[in-house]
Design a protein around this motif. Structure first.
Motif, short mmCIF file in Angstrom:
data_model
loop_
_atom_site.label_atom_id
_atom_site.label_comp_id
_atom_site.label_asym_id
_atom_site.label_seq_id
_atom_site.Cartn_x
_atom_site.Cartn_y
_atom_site.Cartn_z
N UNK A 149 0.85 -1.20 0.00
CA UNK A 149 0.00 0.00 0.00
C UNK A 149 0.88 1.23 0.00
N UNK A 150 0.48 2.26 -0.72
CA UNK A 150 1.30 3.47 -0.85
C UNK A 150 1.39 4.21 0.47
N UNK A 151 2.35 5.13 0.55
CA UNK A 151 2.52 5.96 1.74
C UNK A 151 1.26 6.77 2.01
N UNK A 152 0.70 7.37 0.96
CA UNK A 152 -0.52 8.15 1.13
C UNK A 152 -1.65 7.28 1.64
N UNK A 153 -1.73 6.04 1.16
CA UNK A 153 -2.77 5.14 1.61
C UNK A 153 -2.64 4.79 3.08
N UNK A 154 -1.44 4.40 3.51
CA UNK A 154 -1.24 4.03 4.91
C UNK A 154 -1.50 5.20 5.85
N UNK A 155 -1.22 6.42 5.39
CA UNK A 155 -1.46 7.58 6.24
C UNK A 155 -2.94 7.77 6.56
N UNK A 156 -3.82 7.21 5.73
CA UNK A 156 -5.25 7.33 6.00
C UNK A 156 -5.64 6.61 7.28
N UNK A 157 -4.89 5.58 7.65
CA UNK A 157 -5.23 4.80 8.84
C UNK A 157 -4.70 5.43 10.13
N UNK A 158 -3.68 6.24 10.02
CA UNK A 158 -3.18 6.95 11.20
C UNK A 158 -2.16 6.20 12.02
N UNK A 159 -2.38 4.90 12.26
CA UNK A 159 -1.48 4.17 13.15
C UNK A 159 -0.17 3.76 12.50
N UNK A 160 0.05 4.13 11.24
CA UNK A 160 1.32 3.85 10.58
C UNK A 160 2.16 5.10 10.38
N UNK A 161 1.70 6.24 10.87
CA UNK A 161 2.41 7.49 10.65
C UNK A 161 3.82 7.47 11.23
N UNK A 162 3.96 6.90 12.43
CA UNK A 162 5.28 6.87 13.04
C UNK A 162 6.25 6.01 12.22
N UNK A 163 5.75 4.87 11.77
CA UNK A 163 6.59 4.02 10.93
C UNK A 163 6.98 4.69 9.63
N UNK A 164 6.06 5.44 9.04
CA UNK A 164 6.36 6.14 7.81
C UNK A 164 7.37 7.26 8.05
N UNK A 165 7.28 7.89 9.21
CA UNK A 165 8.27 8.91 9.56
C UNK A 165 9.66 8.28 9.64
#
Length: 651
Positions: free
Chosen positions: A210-226
């Motif tokens: 799933x793309x970065x923009x997609x995962x950001x929709x869920x919120x709980x992956x923001x730290x991992x994406x950072x």
């Protein structure tokens, strides 16, 4: 996913993950080559790179259009839709002097096949593969494999070469079997050229697709994406921060985290085994179905010369991840079931006499353990004799995965990370016109059915943003695998199957292919991929091409109490429900509101199943096939199995 870095701004994180160019971009994107298949009956999008501002002329099958390259050299063009056929030539000319002509281009239906190892399994490993290869030559079926790659940032093109190839024994043998049989059966049914794009990775979790923009929709992956953004700039800093995160998780969930690596620990009361294979196969009852943390300790005696020498610890592969200490000092940590563990031992860690190697192994599903063959585990020295680490190790079972839950995903890990496979294997395809997607994945997420219920519909939405809002999905439901059960109980595999069923049912542009009857309880990779392909093709013909055929097995529509009975109504029954191999269907359960379940007798009544509920006046739910490896004998008149399910009972 644990939250371990405060995110100040989602926008700021997205800025760290741009779509970036790759070296050697050419006039035409690598998707456009000789033997390519372009999607019929819809505008054809073509793109590539040339000199900034250059005029581009594109010609295909008597159609012609022009465009101009942007300031960064990228260009895009849209050609009128074409009917199925060919072969054609596609010519692109740039005013900068570049020209490319592609030959043998077909117009047909294009499919993207993705997922994990059951989608990756090649034709050469399926049942009856010799015959399949001998009959595989077909010029109207074209294959393209996206080589496995991962990236912390989204890419415009591929990291390695790709090529369209006509189907033949030499090209089909290593190609995705499920994908090939889907295309083969669709060509038989329609006569339309088929373009099959295969992009999968064994053991991959859905989060990595799933793309970065997609995962950001869920919120709980923001730290991992950072943290993934930090990894793109500085792998060393990200690695150090990640170890802190992992340590914190183990401190919360592993009783032995603080004491068990220590040299001074008295492990005399630990059990003993030789870790030479998956621990499920060690003949130890407590390890037979163990997912979670198990510790191993090995005492070795070293000479003074060995203790002073440069040393490397070799442990072979470990399933799924490990953290390793010598004399209480951590020397390495690795995630990945098939990755060789080679850890350099810092000077001063070893000592003359007694030394203790401690290995914490975390298995997150399937087999687990230090599974290398004898001779692979050793302590090697630059100028001293090596010390073999075969034979008995002390071991102790720590936390179960059902108690601890899954650890956080390493953000940049290829198959187990966040968005990394999307970035390298799907993002370069974005914009290419597709007829549909075949998705076979979920085994790697069986421990998190609740999260999968959020992720699977997000995958649909995410890929539709990349390929078109009307993109259909054909989802293969997980096949039967794992121990059989004689009593009703919880099943993580059944829970994920139910997520797949409900997600497809509520989507409106997706279809489910049931595989509950063609798996292998002893092998997570069933070899009857021909039937998977046939059922995928049936689903496509019904969902996408609107053929009036019975394309799926019986599916429940309602369950209602009628006196001492519960009547379950079904759709997709054709000429009626059929119970094979017995006088009645098996595998039906009734459960109360507290999920206490029991098997019940069932009988067939045309398009209904009647359950004996006299002893269960408080039955709240009906389950069917609710186990890792259920025995299912309910079919319709087209010999398609009923879908496993759980639905509520209405008054």
């Amino acid at each position: 996913m644990q939250r371990f870095i405060r995110v100040q701004s989602i926008v700021a994180v997205l800025c760290l993950l741009p779509i970036v160019a790759s070296a050697g971009e050419e006039l035409l994107h690598p998707l456009f080559q000789d033997h390519a298949v372009l999607q019929r009956d819809r505008p054809v999008r073509i793109w590539g790179m040339t000199a900034p501002g250059a005029e581009i002329v594109i010609e295909l099958a008597a159609t012609r259009t022009t465009t101009q390259a942007a300031a960064d050299g990228t260009w895009h063009a849209l050609l009128p839709q074409l009917a199925a056929g060919g072969p054609h030539e596609l010519t692109v000319r740039s005013s900068s002097g570049e020209t490319r002509t592609l030959r043998d281009v077909l117009i047909g239906d294009v499919w993207l096949c993705s997922g994990q190892s059951n989608m990756e399994m090649p034709v050469r490993r399926v049942t009856n593969w010799e015959v399949e290869l001998s009959e595989s030559a077909h010029d109207q079926i074209r294959l393209l494999t996206v080589q496995q790659a991962s990236s912390p940032v989204a890419l415009r093109t591929f990291g390695s070469a790709v090529a369209w190839r006509p189907a033949a024994a030499g090209t089909v043998d290593g190609f995705s079997a499920a994908c090939y049989f889907l295309g083969r059966d669709l060509h038989k049914a329609s006569g339309v050229p088929q373009g099959l794009i295969h992009a999968s990775w064994g053991g991959s979790i859905i989060q990595t697709w799933i793309s970065a923009a997609g995962l950001h929709e869920l919120g709980n992956y923001d730290d991992g994406m950072q943290l993934l953004g930090l990894y793109a700039r500085s792998p060393q800093q990200a690695g150090a921060r990640w170890l802190e995160t992992l340590d914190a998780w183990f401190q919360r969930n592993d009783p032995g985290a603080a004491q068990w690596p220590a040299l001074a620990l008295d492990d005399a009361d630990w059990s003993s085994m030789e870790p030479r294979g998956l621990w499920e196969n060690a003949g130890i009852a407590t390890l037979r179905n163990r997912d979670g943390v198990v510790w191993f300790r090995k005492t070795v005696l070293l000479t003074r010369a060995q203790a002073r020498d440069d040393a490397t610890l070799s442990l072979g592969p470990i399933d799924d991840s490990d953290t390793t200490w010598i004399n209480g000092v951590r020397v390495g940590a690795t995630e990945g079931w098939n990755v060789q563990r080679l850890y350099a031992v810092p000077r001063g860690v070893l000592r003359p006499g007694k030394n203790v190697i401690a290995v914490r192994v975390l298995d997150t599903g399937g087999g687990g353990g230090m599974w290398s063959e004898p001779g692979r585990k050793s302590l090697r020295f630059a100028s001293s004799p090596a010390v073999a680490l075969d034979g008995a190790w002390r071991y102790r079972i720590s936390g179960s995965l059902t108690q601890t839950g899954l650890p956080p995903h390493t953000p940049w890990l290829s198959a187990g990370g966040l968005t990394t496979l999307y970035n390298a294997m799907i993002a370069p395809l974005a914009g290419f016109a597709l007829r549909g997607v075949a998705w076979y994945q979920g085994e790697a997420n069986v421990m998190e059915a609740g999260e999968y219920a959020r992720l699977l519909p997000l995958l649909f939405k995410d890929w539709r943003a990349a390929f078109g809002a009307d993109l259909p999905f054909l989802v293969v439901q997980l096949a039967n695998f794992g121990p059989a059960s004689s009593e009703p109980g919880d099943s993580q595999w059944a829970a994920v199957r139910e997520v797949q069923r409900r997600t497809v049912d509520t989507d409106g542009n997706a279809a489910l292919t049931v595989a509950i009857d063609i798996g292998d309880r002893y092998d997570i990779h069933p070899t009857n991929k021909q039937e998977i392909g046939r059922r995928l093709a049936l689903a496509a013909r019904r969902l996408i091409f609107k053929e009036d055929i019975l394309a799926a097995g019986p599916a429940p529509t309602d369950a209602r109490r009628v006196g001492d009975q519960i009547v379950v109504s079904f759709t997709n029954v054709g000429g009626g429900l059929i119970a094979y191999g017995a006088a009645r269907p098996i595998g039906f359960e009734l459960c109360d509101a507290r999920a206490h379940c029991r098997f019940v007798d069932a009988t067939v009544r045309k398009d209904q199943i009647v359950l004996d509920a006299a002893a269960l006046p408080e039955a709240a739910n009906v389950r069917y096939g609710w186990a890792d490896s259920p025995i299912c004998n309910l079919y319709n008149s087209n010999e398609l199995p009923a879908v496993p399910f759980e639905i509520p009972v209405h008054p």
